[in-house]
Design a protein around this motif. Structure first.
Motif, PDB file in Angstrom:
ATOM      1  N   THR A 141       6.518  -5.376   3.989  1.00 37.63           N
ATOM      2  CA  THR A 141       5.430  -5.495   3.033  1.00 37.63           C
ATOM      3  C   THR A 141       4.799  -4.145   2.745  1.00 37.63           C
ATOM      4  OG1 THR A 141       3.256  -6.487   2.586  1.00 37.63           O
ATOM      5  CG2 THR A 141       3.816  -6.104   4.895  1.00 37.63           C
TER       6      THR A 141
ATOM      7  N   SER B  40      -4.311  -3.356   0.032  1.00 37.96           N
ATOM      8  CA  SER B  40      -3.716  -3.371  -1.304  1.00 37.96           C
ATOM      9  C   SER B  40      -3.602  -1.964  -1.886  1.00 37.96           C
ATOM     10  CB  SER B  40      -4.561  -4.246  -2.230  1.00 37.96           C
ATOM     11  OG  SER B  40      -4.665  -5.554  -1.712  1.00 37.96           O
TER      12      SER B  40
ATOM     13  N   PHE C 241       7.828  -2.715 -10.367  1.00 42.10           N
ATOM     14  CA  PHE C 241       7.214  -2.315  -9.103  1.00 42.10           C
ATOM     15  C   PHE C 241       6.725  -0.870  -9.141  1.00 42.10           C
ATOM     16  CE2 PHE C 241      11.789  -1.671  -8.762  1.00 42.10           C
ATOM     17  CZ  PHE C 241      11.901  -0.385  -8.269  1.00 42.10           C
TER      18      PHE C 241
ATOM     19  N   CYS D 274       7.447 -13.530  -5.790  1.00 41.05           N
ATOM     20  CA  CYS D 274       7.344 -12.076  -5.863  1.00 41.05           C
ATOM     21  C   CYS D 274       7.499 -11.477  -4.474  1.00 41.05           C
ATOM     22  CB  CYS D 274       5.988 -11.672  -6.459  1.00 41.05           C
ATOM     23  SG  CYS D 274       5.744  -9.885  -6.501  1.00 41.05           S
TER      24      CYS D 274
ATOM     25  N   HIS E 151       1.197  -6.767  -0.144  1.00 44.96           N
ATOM     26  CA  HIS E 151       0.878  -8.189  -0.261  1.00 44.96           C
ATOM     27  C   HIS E 151       0.569  -8.823   1.081  1.00 44.96           C
ATOM     28  CE1 HIS E 151       3.238  -8.555  -4.308  1.00 44.96           C
ATOM     29  NE2 HIS E 151       2.200  -7.750  -4.378  1.00 44.96           N
TER      30      HIS E 151
ATOM     31  N   HIS F 268       8.881  -4.941  -6.080  1.00 46.42           N
ATOM     32  CA  HIS F 268       8.370  -6.278  -6.387  1.00 46.42           C
ATOM     33  C   HIS F 268       9.381  -7.056  -7.228  1.00 46.42           C
ATOM     34  CE1 HIS F 268       4.599  -5.288  -4.653  1.00 46.42           C
ATOM     35  NE2 HIS F 268       4.119  -4.590  -5.654  1.00 46.42           N
TER      36      HIS F 268
ATOM     37  N   ASN G 141       7.618   0.790  -3.306  1.00 45.44           N
ATOM     38  CA  ASN G 141       7.102  -0.556  -3.054  1.00 45.44           C
ATOM     39  C   ASN G 141       7.677  -1.506  -4.109  1.00 45.44           C
ATOM     40  OD1 ASN G 141       3.752  -2.034  -2.765  1.00 45.44           O
ATOM     41  ND2 ASN G 141       5.745  -2.811  -2.199  1.00 45.44           N
TER      42      ASN G 141
ATOM     43  N   SER H 169       1.352 -13.872  -0.573  1.00 38.38           N
ATOM     44  CA  SER H 169       2.095 -14.130   0.660  1.00 38.38           C
ATOM     45  C   SER H 169       1.573 -15.363   1.399  1.00 38.38           C
ATOM     46  CB  SER H 169       2.009 -12.912   1.595  1.00 38.38           C
ATOM     47  OG  SER H 169       0.679 -12.709   2.034  1.00 38.38           O
TER      48      SER H 169
ATOM     49  N   ASP I  40       7.877  -8.125  -1.762  1.00 37.45           N
ATOM     50  CA  ASP I  40       6.968  -6.993  -1.549  1.00 37.45           C
ATOM     51  C   ASP I  40       7.525  -6.022  -0.519  1.00 37.45           C
ATOM     52  OD1 ASP I  40       4.517  -5.460  -1.538  1.00 37.45           O
ATOM     53  OD2 ASP I  40       3.879  -6.582   0.221  1.00 37.45           O
TER      54      ASP I  40
END
Length: 479
Positions: free
Chosen positions: A427, A164, A384, A352, A430, A392, A390, A92, A354
């Motif tokens: 988000t 994370s 993802f 990518c 990320h 991706h 979540n 990000s 998020d």
């Protein structure tokens, strides 16, 4: 280099004092801990969000909390912005510097300080890689649960900054669920301790505030993390479906049934083909979408759980069900999934996303994501963490074509807005960084943003820490 996302204008007084600042930092750090020559600064000009880059004023690479504190005291005294940096794996733009900033990198603080198995904790410096913790306790039957795809390179300090997660967060949670304490240096060089080895700490939950702070509240130099006993057994199973919508609906029904596997990972057809060509994991190529569902426990427990999951999958016209038959096969299945971002980079540039969505909205958002990307004349590969919604999506584009880059960024913004409108958020793991900064108003009201900025300013009144990130540039308090 793209200029679509603006940065704060560099502080002219800081730029004018660059030579003096470098000389003063040289008095605080040994030569091998300070980078200031232009060509040596280039590796620090960006992170994994490579469309944007800025050359920093200097890079400090302290070895101890005391050296971090000395650098922070100096920068605070003279009004110099500081950008914390772990391994630079941020997607990000969270570690991209600016011309008037000192990058404070924690790569030299990479020691595991204590393994306390009776209390099931480890104390590590912020520069320790995520995977190194699990490897250090594996022989004793333990592991560290959060496992981002970049776990071979990403560091605990960065994991804390972005909160994370990883493939196994469905059962074991993300960083905040596995973090017990930190040592942190504040903007003025003060060192504080939050939490510790106990499962709960007295007072306000400042630790919960720090996890996900994106380097704007202080510099985490040490962390105390939970260790978890390895399960008796684990078994990943591949489920192939005709469409992404069917796979998404199956995920929602698995969770709605009260079944919590260790992981549910999703790949659509483009992602399956990309990952299979790279890892040769044995993914089925005749399906429109794939779920990797991992269960754990005794053989009897795994069999019973899988029986229930298979029954649900059959209601969604599952085409393929394949259980792994060996540890080698299981490793290949996960190699393919965890190599997805790198494997995609072999065939195209990509952004990518998020966003996170409620599981009941997963099929809807997947369908709309494809429509959005098609509208911009681009391609997308979806891979993802389906179990917690979540997403991706990897938007494929040509980074050497400014118009293509602009279309990819616009498509990404529309997808993130879709996630919020579906009841989700910008988000999952990320972070906001610069990528989602100007979308914050799509999720939050002005009152919400003002309250968040007031909390940030309580830690850093001068907005010196990672100043161009997270919050829209317009509407910030005057500096």
């Amino acid at each position: 280099m793209s200029d679509a996302i603006p940065f704060l204008a560099p502080r002219a007084d800081v730029l004018a004092r660059r030579a003096r600042i470098v000389a003063d930092l040289a008095d605080l750090l040994p030569p091998e801990c300070l980078v200031h020559e232009a060509r040596e600064l280039v590796p620090f000009e960006t992170d994994a969000f490579v469309s944007y880059r800025r050359l920093p004023l200097a890079v400090a690479l302290p070895r101890t909390t005391a050296e971090v504190a000395a650098v922070m005291r100096y920068c605070h005294r003279y009004g110099i912005p500081v950008v914390p940096r772990g391994a630079g794996t941020s997607l990000s733009g969270g570690a991209i510097p600016q011309e008037d900033a000192v990058v404070l990198g924690l790569s030299k603080m990479n020691s595991i300080l204590e393994i306390d198995l009776p209390n099931r904790v480890a104390v590590v410096q912020a520069g320790v890689t995520n995977l190194n913790i699990s490897e250090s306790v594996s022989a004793d039957g333990f592991f560290y649960a959060p496992d981002p795809s970049s776990q071979l390179a990403c560091t605990i300090g960065g994991n804390i900054g972005m909160n994370s997660g990883g493939a196994h967060c469905l059962k074991y949670g993300v960083t905040t669920n596995n973090l017990l304490g930190v040592r942190m240096v504040l903007v003025d060089g003060t060192v504080i301790e939050l939490g510790g080895k106990a499962l709960d700490a007295a007072g306000y939950d400042l630790l919960g505030l720090v996890c996900g702070h994106e380097g704007q509240l202080g510099i985490v130099t040490e962390a105390t993390v939970r260790l978890i006993a390895k399960p008796e057994g684990a078994r990943p199973v591949l489920f192939g479906f005709e469409s992404s919508e069917e796979a998404g609906a199956c995920v929602a029904d698995i969770i709605a049934a009260g079944i919590i596997p260790v992981a549910i990972e999703f790949m659509d057809k483009p992602a399956i083909e990309i990952c299979e060509a790279f890892a040769h994991a044995g993914y089925p190529l005749d399906v429109g979408a794939l779920l990797i569902v991992e269960v754990e426990g005794s053989e009897a427990e795994m069999d019973a759980t899988l029986k229930d999951i298979v029954e649900i999958a059959r209601r969604h016209a599952v085409k393929t069900v394949r259980e792994c038959q060996s540890a080698t096969e299981a490793a290949l299945i996960w190699k393919g999934r965890k190599s997805a971002f790198g494997a995609t980079g072999r065939i195209a540039d990509y952004i990518c996303m998020d966003g996170t969505v409620p599981l009941s909205q997963l099929s809807h958002v997947l369908k709309k994501t494809t429509e959005i990307v098609d509208r911009y004349g681009l391609r997308v590969a979806n891979v993802f963490h389906a179990g917690d919604g979540n997403m991706h999506p990897l938007i494929l584009f040509n980074a050497n074509d400014p118009e293509d880059t602009a279309r990819a960024e616009a498509a990404g913004n529309d997808i993130l807005k879709l996630c919020v409108d579906a009841g989700g958020c910008l988000t999952g793991e990320h972070g906001v960084g610069i990528e989602k900064r100007d979308l914050m108003r799509h999720q939050y009201s002005e009152a919400d943003l003002a309250q968040q900025m007031a909390v940030r300013a309580a830690f850093d009144p001068g907005w010196l820490l990672n100043p161009s990130k997270v919050f829209p540039l317009e509407g910030r308090p005057a500096q």
